[in-house]
Design an enzyme around this catalytic site. Structure first.
Site, PDB file in Angstrom:
ATOM      1  N   GLY A  46       0.577  -4.686   1.968  1.00  0.00           N
ATOM      2  CA  GLY A  46       1.602  -5.701   1.755  1.00  0.00           C
ATOM      3  C   GLY A  46       2.042  -6.279   3.087  1.00  0.00           C
ATOM      4  O   GLY A  46       1.989  -5.593   4.113  1.00  0.00           O
ATOM      5  N   CYS A  91       4.764   0.978   7.054  1.00  0.00           N
ATOM      6  CA  CYS A  91       5.036  -0.442   7.256  1.00  0.00           C
ATOM      7  C   CYS A  91       4.239  -0.901   8.468  1.00  0.00           C
ATOM      8  O   CYS A  91       4.224  -0.212   9.492  1.00  0.00           O
ATOM      9  CB  CYS A  91       6.530  -0.655   7.513  1.00  0.00           C
ATOM     10  SG  CYS A  91       6.981  -2.377   7.799  1.00  0.00           S
ATOM     11  N   LEU A  92       3.590  -2.042   8.355  1.00  0.00           N
ATOM     12  CA  LEU A  92       2.828  -2.567   9.495  1.00  0.00           C
ATOM     13  C   LEU A  92       3.740  -2.856  10.687  1.00  0.00           C
ATOM     14  O   LEU A  92       3.260  -2.895  11.822  1.00  0.00           O
ATOM     15  CB  LEU A  92       2.069  -3.831   9.082  1.00  0.00           C
ATOM     16  CG  LEU A  92       0.891  -3.581   8.126  1.00  0.00           C
ATOM     17  CD1 LEU A  92       0.366  -4.891   7.560  1.00  0.00           C
ATOM     18  CD2 LEU A  92      -0.211  -2.819   8.850  1.00  0.00           C
ATOM     19  N   HIS A 133       9.499  -3.303  -1.242  1.00  0.00           N
ATOM     20  CA  HIS A 133       9.460  -3.111   0.218  1.00  0.00           C
ATOM     21  C   HIS A 133       9.346  -4.468   0.930  1.00  0.00           C
ATOM     22  O   HIS A 133      10.077  -4.740   1.891  1.00  0.00           O
ATOM     23  CB  HIS A 133       8.271  -2.200   0.557  1.00  0.00           C
ATOM     24  CG  HIS A 133       7.978  -2.025   2.011  1.00  0.00           C
ATOM     25  ND1 HIS A 133       8.053  -0.807   2.656  1.00  0.00           N
ATOM     26  CD2 HIS A 133       7.586  -2.920   2.969  1.00  0.00           C
ATOM     27  CE1 HIS A 133       7.733  -0.972   3.930  1.00  0.00           C
ATOM     28  NE2 HIS A 133       7.439  -2.241   4.150  1.00  0.00           N
ATOM     29  N   GLU A 134       8.433  -5.322   0.435  1.00  0.00           N
ATOM     30  CA  GLU A 134       8.217  -6.629   1.080  1.00  0.00           C
ATOM     31  C   GLU A 134       9.404  -7.562   0.854  1.00  0.00           C
ATOM     32  O   GLU A 134       9.760  -8.348   1.749  1.00  0.00           O
ATOM     33  CB  GLU A 134       6.918  -7.270   0.574  1.00  0.00           C
ATOM     34  CG  GLU A 134       5.647  -6.443   0.772  1.00  0.00           C
ATOM     35  CD  GLU A 134       5.457  -5.907   2.181  1.00  0.00           C
ATOM     36  OE1 GLU A 134       5.956  -6.528   3.133  1.00  0.00           O
ATOM     37  OE2 GLU A 134       4.826  -4.833   2.318  1.00  0.00           O
TER      38      GLU A 134
HETATM   39  C1  QAP Z   1       4.305  -1.438   2.451  1.00  0.00           C
HETATM   40  O1  QAP Z   1       2.775  -1.228   4.226  1.00  0.00           O
HETATM   41  C2  QAP Z   1       4.129  -0.154   1.667  1.00  0.00           C
HETATM   42  O2  QAP Z   1       1.831   2.920   9.973  1.00  0.00           O
HETATM   43  C3  QAP Z   1       3.049  -1.989   3.070  1.00  0.00           C
HETATM   44  O3  QAP Z   1      -0.388   2.655  11.433  1.00  0.00           O
HETATM   45  C4  QAP Z   1       3.426   0.928   2.198  1.00  0.00           C
HETATM   46  O4  QAP Z   1       0.656  -1.896   4.326  1.00  0.00           O
HETATM   47  C5  QAP Z   1       4.681  -0.018   0.442  1.00  0.00           C
HETATM   48  C6  QAP Z   1       0.033   0.533   7.872  1.00  0.00           C
HETATM   49  C7  QAP Z   1       3.281   2.104   1.474  1.00  0.00           C
HETATM   50  C8  QAP Z   1       4.525   1.147  -0.289  1.00  0.00           C
HETATM   51  C9  QAP Z   1       3.820   2.202   0.216  1.00  0.00           C
HETATM   52  C10 QAP Z   1       1.024   1.378   8.338  1.00  0.00           C
HETATM   53  C11 QAP Z   1      -1.123   0.401   8.623  1.00  0.00           C
HETATM   54  C12 QAP Z   1       0.194  -0.238   6.643  1.00  0.00           C
HETATM   55  C13 QAP Z   1       0.861   2.083   9.530  1.00  0.00           C
HETATM   56  C14 QAP Z   1       1.533  -1.211   4.792  1.00  0.00           C
HETATM   57  C15 QAP Z   1      -0.299   1.941  10.269  1.00  0.00           C
HETATM   58  C16 QAP Z   1      -1.296   1.096   9.818  1.00  0.00           C
HETATM   59  C17 QAP Z   1       1.371  -0.360   5.980  1.00  0.00           C
HETATM   60 CO    CO Z   2       6.900  -3.401   5.814  1.00  0.00          CO
END
Ligand code: QAP
Ligand code: CO
Length: 171
Positions: A46, A91-92, A133-134
């Protein structure tokens, strides 16, 4: 190379409240395409426009294994929520940190799709969590805001140190 740079916590620009999209046009669709490319490249499930420093109410998501179920939500609004689910969220904009966060298990969300069509969708599970979340990002909120101040400060200091080292050319 992804086209867009992702802002990282504690960048104050992540606290901006995004404003509604007025017109869904080709320029917006070009941004949406760049957001998907950036998200898939990361890889992530996301991405909100806020995270790429565009303060419009727009998010993209794809929680599928095969990365073949893209969702675009423009001006999203939650009409209904129910149930509670706990997910290990990341979270990115907070790379390397994951914490369990409680959210609604089911949501009914209204939004415009990439053609500007008004959609009402019932969602549950990971996609519902991801949309919540987004949508928080669009209001300047991050998942770390649900944690204790001690945990949030620890994460902030580690990321600040990483950013400092990167700026100095170490690592
Ligand atoms: C939000 O997050 C989300 O720490 C989106 O080193 C995540 O795409 C909602 C990511 C999980 C619900 C459950 C995170 C990539 C990606 C990192 C993401 C990383 C590399 C996070
Ligand atoms: Co985020």
């Amino acid at each position: 190379m992804p086209k867009l740079k992702i802002l990282e916590f504690p960048d104050p620009r992540l606290r901006t409240k995004a404003t509604p999209v007025q017109v869904v046009d080709d320029e917006l669709r070009a941004l949406i395409d760049d957001m998907f490319e950036t998200m898939y490249d990361a890889p992530g499930i996301g991405l909100a426009a806020t995270q790429v420093d565009v303060h419009k109410r727009l998010l993209v998501a794809d929680v599928s294994i095969d990365k073949d179920a893209p969702y675009v939500l423009i001006n999203p609004e939650i009409l209904e929520k129910d149930g509670i689910t706990v997910t290990d969220e990341g979270c990115l904009s907070v790379p390397g940190f994951y914490e369990e966060i409680e959210r609604a298990e089911h949501i009914r969300v209204r939004y415009l799709d990439r053609d500007g069509i008004d959609i009402v969708l019932d969602v549950h599970g990971l996609l519902a969590v991801c949309i919540q979340h987004e949508m928080d990002h669009l209001d300047g909120k991050l998942f770390v805001d649900y944690l204790s101040e001690v945990k949030r400060t620890r994460i902030r200091k580690k990321l600040e140190k990483e950013h400092r080292l990167l700026a100095e050319g170490v690592a």
